[in-house]
Design an enzyme around this catalytic site. Sequence first.
Site, PDB file in Angstrom:
ATOM      1  N   LYS A 179     -20.562 -17.606 -35.571  1.00 48.62           N
ATOM      2  CA  LYS A 179     -21.648 -18.392 -34.953  1.00 48.62           C
ATOM      3  C   LYS A 179     -21.847 -17.833 -33.543  1.00 48.62           C
ATOM      4  CE  LYS A 179     -22.877 -21.377 -32.514  1.00 48.62           C
ATOM      5  NZ  LYS A 179     -23.797 -21.092 -31.387  1.00 48.62           N
TER       6      LYS A 179
ATOM      7  N   GLU B  51     -10.508 -18.009 -25.418  1.00 41.60           N
ATOM      8  CA  GLU B  51     -10.704 -17.188 -24.215  1.00 41.60           C
ATOM      9  C   GLU B  51     -11.765 -17.888 -23.385  1.00 41.60           C
ATOM     10  OE1 GLU B  51     -11.455 -13.165 -25.384  1.00 41.60           O
ATOM     11  OE2 GLU B  51      -9.469 -12.991 -26.241  1.00 41.60           O
TER      12      GLU B  51
ATOM     13  N   CYS C  42     -16.197 -12.620 -17.755  1.00 38.92           N
ATOM     14  CA  CYS C  42     -15.061 -13.541 -17.593  1.00 38.92           C
ATOM     15  C   CYS C  42     -14.005 -12.992 -16.660  1.00 38.92           C
ATOM     16  CB  CYS C  42     -14.468 -13.885 -18.947  1.00 38.92           C
ATOM     17  SG  CYS C  42     -13.928 -12.427 -19.835  1.00 38.92           S
TER      18      CYS C  42
ATOM     19  N   GLU D 211     -16.419 -21.746 -11.552  1.00 35.66           N
ATOM     20  CA  GLU D 211     -16.879 -20.476 -12.108  1.00 35.66           C
ATOM     21  C   GLU D 211     -18.408 -20.431 -12.000  1.00 35.66           C
ATOM     22  OE1 GLU D 211     -16.766 -19.862 -16.403  1.00 35.66           O
ATOM     23  OE2 GLU D 211     -15.921 -17.874 -16.051  1.00 35.66           O
TER      24      GLU D 211
HETATM   25  P1  NAD Z   1     -20.283 -21.930 -24.035  1.00 35.32           P
HETATM   26  O1  NAD Z   1     -18.932 -22.540 -24.105  1.00 35.32           O
HETATM   27  O2  NAD Z   1     -21.400 -22.764 -23.552  1.00 35.32           O
HETATM   28  O3  NAD Z   1     -20.736 -21.400 -25.478  1.00 35.32           O
HETATM   29  C1  NAD Z   1     -19.952 -20.485 -26.200  1.00 35.32           C
HETATM   30  C2  NAD Z   1     -20.225 -20.678 -27.680  1.00 35.32           C
HETATM   31  O4  NAD Z   1     -19.760 -21.963 -28.068  1.00 35.32           O
HETATM   32  C3  NAD Z   1     -21.694 -20.620 -28.065  1.00 35.32           C
HETATM   33  O5  NAD Z   1     -21.821 -19.926 -29.291  1.00 35.32           O
HETATM   34  C4  NAD Z   1     -22.052 -22.088 -28.235  1.00 35.32           C
HETATM   35  O6  NAD Z   1     -23.118 -22.299 -29.126  1.00 35.32           O
HETATM   36  C5  NAD Z   1     -20.765 -22.631 -28.805  1.00 35.32           C
HETATM   37  N1  NAD Z   1     -20.557 -24.071 -28.631  1.00 35.32           N
HETATM   38  C6  NAD Z   1     -21.036 -24.881 -27.653  1.00 35.32           C
HETATM   39  N2  NAD Z   1     -20.635 -26.161 -27.859  1.00 35.32           N
HETATM   40  C7  NAD Z   1     -19.876 -26.145 -28.990  1.00 35.32           C
HETATM   41  C8  NAD Z   1     -19.175 -27.144 -29.709  1.00 35.32           C
HETATM   42  N3  NAD Z   1     -19.150 -28.419 -29.323  1.00 35.32           N
HETATM   43  N4  NAD Z   1     -18.500 -26.785 -30.822  1.00 35.32           N
HETATM   44  C9  NAD Z   1     -18.480 -25.496 -31.236  1.00 35.32           C
HETATM   45  N5  NAD Z   1     -19.154 -24.511 -30.611  1.00 35.32           N
HETATM   46  C10 NAD Z   1     -19.824 -24.834 -29.481  1.00 35.32           C
HETATM   47  O7  NAD Z   1     -20.108 -20.594 -23.187  1.00 35.32           O
HETATM   48  P2  NAD Z   1     -21.270 -19.608 -22.690  1.00 35.32           P
HETATM   49  O8  NAD Z   1     -21.999 -20.290 -21.585  1.00 35.32           O
HETATM   50  O9  NAD Z   1     -21.996 -19.101 -23.879  1.00 35.32           O
HETATM   51  O10 NAD Z   1     -20.422 -18.389 -22.116  1.00 35.32           O
HETATM   52  C11 NAD Z   1     -19.960 -18.289 -20.807  1.00 35.32           C
HETATM   53  C12 NAD Z   1     -18.499 -18.703 -20.720  1.00 35.32           C
HETATM   54  O11 NAD Z   1     -17.699 -17.868 -21.554  1.00 35.32           O
HETATM   55  C13 NAD Z   1     -17.920 -18.546 -19.323  1.00 35.32           C
HETATM   56  O12 NAD Z   1     -17.143 -19.669 -19.008  1.00 35.32           O
HETATM   57  C14 NAD Z   1     -17.016 -17.325 -19.447  1.00 35.32           C
HETATM   58  O13 NAD Z   1     -15.972 -17.241 -18.535  1.00 35.32           O
HETATM   59  C15 NAD Z   1     -16.531 -17.461 -20.850  1.00 35.32           C
HETATM   60  N6  NAD Z   1     -16.038 -16.173 -21.341  1.00 35.32           N
HETATM   61  C16 NAD Z   1     -14.676 -16.003 -21.423  1.00 35.32           C
HETATM   62  C17 NAD Z   1     -14.158 -14.777 -21.840  1.00 35.32           C
HETATM   63  C18 NAD Z   1     -12.672 -14.566 -21.898  1.00 35.32           C
HETATM   64  O14 NAD Z   1     -12.242 -13.574 -22.479  1.00 35.32           O
HETATM   65  N7  NAD Z   1     -11.854 -15.428 -21.331  1.00 35.32           N
HETATM   66  C19 NAD Z   1     -15.022 -13.741 -22.189  1.00 35.32           C
HETATM   67  C20 NAD Z   1     -16.401 -13.955 -22.075  1.00 35.32           C
HETATM   68  C21 NAD Z   1     -16.886 -15.187 -21.659  1.00 35.32           C
END
Ligand code: NAD
Length: 522
Positions: free
Chosen positions: A197, A272, A306, A403
């Site tokens: 997804k 992550e 990230c 962040e």
């Molecule tokens: P997000 O958490 O908003 O969304 C990530 C994914 O989760 C999307 O596909 C979204 O549709 C899904 N999602 C949202 N709510 C959900 C739920 N209740 N149940 C299941 N899935 C759900 O994150 P984002 O804004 O897309 O990405 C940015 C974030 O990702 C930042 O915090 C960044 O630090 C983090 N990130 C971390 C790493 C790492 O390796 N630690 C790498 C890249 C990004």
Amino acid sequence: MTQIDAPQTRHPNQLLAEELRRTRLAGGLRHFIGGQWVDSQGGATFEAHSPIDNSLLTTVARGDEADIDRAARAAHDAFQLWKEVGGAERRRLLHKIADLIEARAGEIAVLESLDTGQAIRFMKSAATRGAENFRFYADRAPGAGDGQSLPAPGFLNYTLRQPIGPVGVITPWNTPFMLSTWKIAPALAAGCTVVHKPAEWSPVSATLLAEIMDEAGLPAGVHNLVHGLGESAGKALTEHPLIQAIAFVGETTTGSAIMRQGAQTLKRVHFELGGKNPVVVFGDADLDRALDAVVFMIYSLNGERCTSSSRVLVQEGIYDEFTARIAERARNIRVGDPLDPETEIGPLVHPRHLEKVMSYFGAAREEGATIAAGGERVGESGNYVSPTLFTGARNDMRIAQEEIFGPVLTAIPFSDEAEALSLANDVQYGLAAYLWTNDLTRAHRFAHGLQAGMIWVNSENVRHLPTPFGGVKNSGIGRDGGDYSFDFYMETKNVAISLGTHKAARLGVGTPPVVTPREAGE
Ligand code: NAD
């Protein structure tokens, strides 16, 4: 306000982007379930826009519980066959996927730039990195099930690893192609099947990846793609009883929600999450190299990364000069159309994210920090901001704790090693940390004290695929990379074989029980 200049001539990337919009995106994006391209069962769609000008890029099938159920069943059925496919064949297929990614790297890079706003100069290598991820795990597929021999008196114990089953992969919008391959390649190499997804703000490259895997000959149902929103499709995936584990990359708060959602079905999770990574610069460091690394690690990939070093802790004595040099570099960074190879920073992914990043410009002023560079929107259409540096900040300010996930750096002075370590660790996150010093003993001592999953000394983030990737505290649970990924996607089983020499406990034979610790099962 600075303006984004309209390009005088169309660059080949822009011409390719226009063509791909007409040919690849005009018909919309569909799910890929059980080897078929399908619409949502309810027919719902959502729109994807390009952050370059927020124009409509394409419409996307909006999956819900019913689509996830279909995909989970397809993954479950395919698992019964895929888990029996030999390591050599999985290796061959994963290399074939890597070949096709390389062959289409130009197309992937242009579509990724168009969809996410990331500069094409970085997206070219991100596509290649996706291929490398597949090759790395292709070569490890034949040995993924290997275990250990653990002999004991009278017994031969051996372990083996077996794939856990169908897994859910949920990815964020930043560098979505590379991040998806990072999860999907080890899952397939392990023998798991996948329901992916992707993020709703950047759904395009996931479709390409599904196409490539299908073209490579991956059997139907081994990889399934369901587009949709987090709170519906994502949630349904985390709750589905046939899905054994969730590999998630995204925000910390979403990770908490997934843990709650997956509790009922006891999901194994790998998270992550977010970061507020420090880069600590001591006065004895090679300051020219440190400057390059600091600037790169916050302003590359639009700061939507990230592992970006979003807090720079600089030793008093070099603070004023070092931050002045960062500000000068920041002002020189080229903000512009992400498809232009000269561009260093493109637009932020979405107007809502632009609003979030810009809200920190106000927060910095209110909290009493100085905006030493940037701090403004660039142009009126598209989600562009100028590379920003806040100086005179304290670690308890929001700009130092939260962040921001944009090209925004917060600089904080420190006096000595103890203060630097305390500032570095005084955040809820613990993903990566960077340390610049030429004092070898201090480097080791400081690295041991840092609360972070990954530490680079005298370097920017340079990934080596066999090493563990992941965070501590609110930055995540578990590790990716090398064999660590197999620990997540596989179950370790122990088989104990008696050599027939041990004394077995006997009950019901009328003699008084003299039970040794071994017979008691200790
Ligand atoms: P997000 O958490 O908003 O969304 C990530 C994914 O989760 C999307 O596909 C979204 O549709 C899904 N999602 C949202 N709510 C959900 C739920 N209740 N149940 C299941 N899935 C759900 O994150 P984002 O804004 O897309 O990405 C940015 C974030 O990702 C930042 O915090 C960044 O630090 C983090 N990130 C971390 C790493 C790492 O390796 N630690 C790498 C890249 C990004």
